[in-house]
Scaffold this active site. Structure first.
Site, short mmCIF file in Angstrom:
data_model
loop_
_atom_site.label_atom_id
_atom_site.label_comp_id
_atom_site.label_asym_id
_atom_site.label_seq_id
_atom_site.Cartn_x
_atom_site.Cartn_y
_atom_site.Cartn_z
CG HIS A 102 -5.43 2.93 2.10
ND1 HIS A 102 -4.59 3.53 1.46
CD2 HIS A 102 -4.55 1.81 2.67
CE1 HIS A 102 -3.56 3.04 1.32
NE2 HIS A 102 -3.49 1.91 2.05
CG HIS A 104 -4.67 -1.76 5.90
ND1 HIS A 104 -4.61 -2.65 4.92
CD2 HIS A 104 -3.74 -0.87 5.61
CE1 HIS A 104 -3.99 -2.02 3.77
NE2 HIS A 104 -3.55 -0.94 4.30
P1 AMP Z 1 -1.39 -0.04 1.40
O1 AMP Z 1 -0.37 -1.21 1.13
O2 AMP Z 1 -1.38 0.35 2.78
O3 AMP Z 1 -1.26 1.07 0.42
O4 AMP Z 1 -2.70 -0.75 1.02
C1 AMP Z 1 -3.23 -0.95 -0.34
C2 AMP Z 1 -4.35 -2.15 0.18
O5 AMP Z 1 -5.27 -2.08 -1.07
C3 AMP Z 1 -3.57 -3.82 -0.25
O6 AMP Z 1 -4.01 -4.16 0.90
C4 AMP Z 1 -4.35 -4.21 -1.26
O7 AMP Z 1 -4.62 -5.63 -1.39
C5 AMP Z 1 -5.70 -3.27 -1.34
N1 AMP Z 1 -6.35 -3.12 -2.78
C6 AMP Z 1 -5.51 -2.99 -3.87
N2 AMP Z 1 -6.42 -3.06 -4.82
C7 AMP Z 1 -7.60 -3.15 -4.58
C8 AMP Z 1 -9.05 -3.35 -5.09
N3 AMP Z 1 -9.06 -2.97 -6.22
N4 AMP Z 1 -9.92 -3.48 -4.20
C9 AMP Z 1 -9.68 -3.86 -2.82
N5 AMP Z 1 -8.48 -3.45 -2.45
C10 AMP Z 1 -7.44 -3.38 -3.02
#
Ligand code: AMP
Ligand code: ZN
Length: 116
Positions: A102, A104
């Site tokens: 993913h 950001h």
């Molecule tokens: P990372 O730390 O780069 O793996 O990013 C994962 C991201 O997913 C974090 O910024 C979380 O806030 C986001 N996240 C986790 N669960 C959800 C969810 N159910 N809906 C939207 N974002 C989420």
């Protein structure tokens, strides 16, 4: 359970877990981060499961190009004319917590460089 059926972001793509859609096409889905780190914080993913940047290959890299096409589309759609940052966290030291690749998309504040 295999990694796809157990994957949070695959479940979001499938609509099994709710999300706030920002953008969607045949290959890409973008939604609002549940814990935003900036006034605008989207998560952009290929719909197909790729675990991390380490799993990008000649066969699937076209999906990453689609993600960046979506970045440009979302920037126009959301009027991010002041700029933005695209971040991919990979692996433990990179801070990756969800193991579906993913990106950001952060905007609407002055983002510091280098990041912490
Ligand atoms: P990372 O730390 O780069 O793996 O990013 C994962 C991201 O997913 C974090 O910024 C979380 O806030 C986001 N996240 C986790 N669960 C959800 C969810 N159910 N809906 C939207 N974002 C989420
Ligand atoms: Zn997945």
């Amino acid at each position: 359970m295999n990694e796809m059926t157990d994957c949070l972001f695959c479940k979001i793509v499938a609509g099994e877990i709710p999300s706030t859609k920002i953008y969607e096409d045949d290959y890409v889905y973008a939604f609002a981060d549940i814990d935003p780190k900036a006034p605008f914080h989207a998560i952009i993913i290929p719909k197909e499961h790729i675990s991390s940047a380490n799993e990008i290959t000649a066969e699937n890299s076209g999906l990453i190009a689609k993600v960046f096409e979506a970045v440009a589309t979302i920037a126009k759609q959301e009027n991010l004319e002041n700029g933005y940052r695209v971040v991919n966290n990979c692996g433990e030291d990179g801070g990756q917590t969800v193991h579906h690749i993913h990106f950001h998309l952060l905007a609407r504040r002055n983002l510091q460089w280098p990041p912490g």
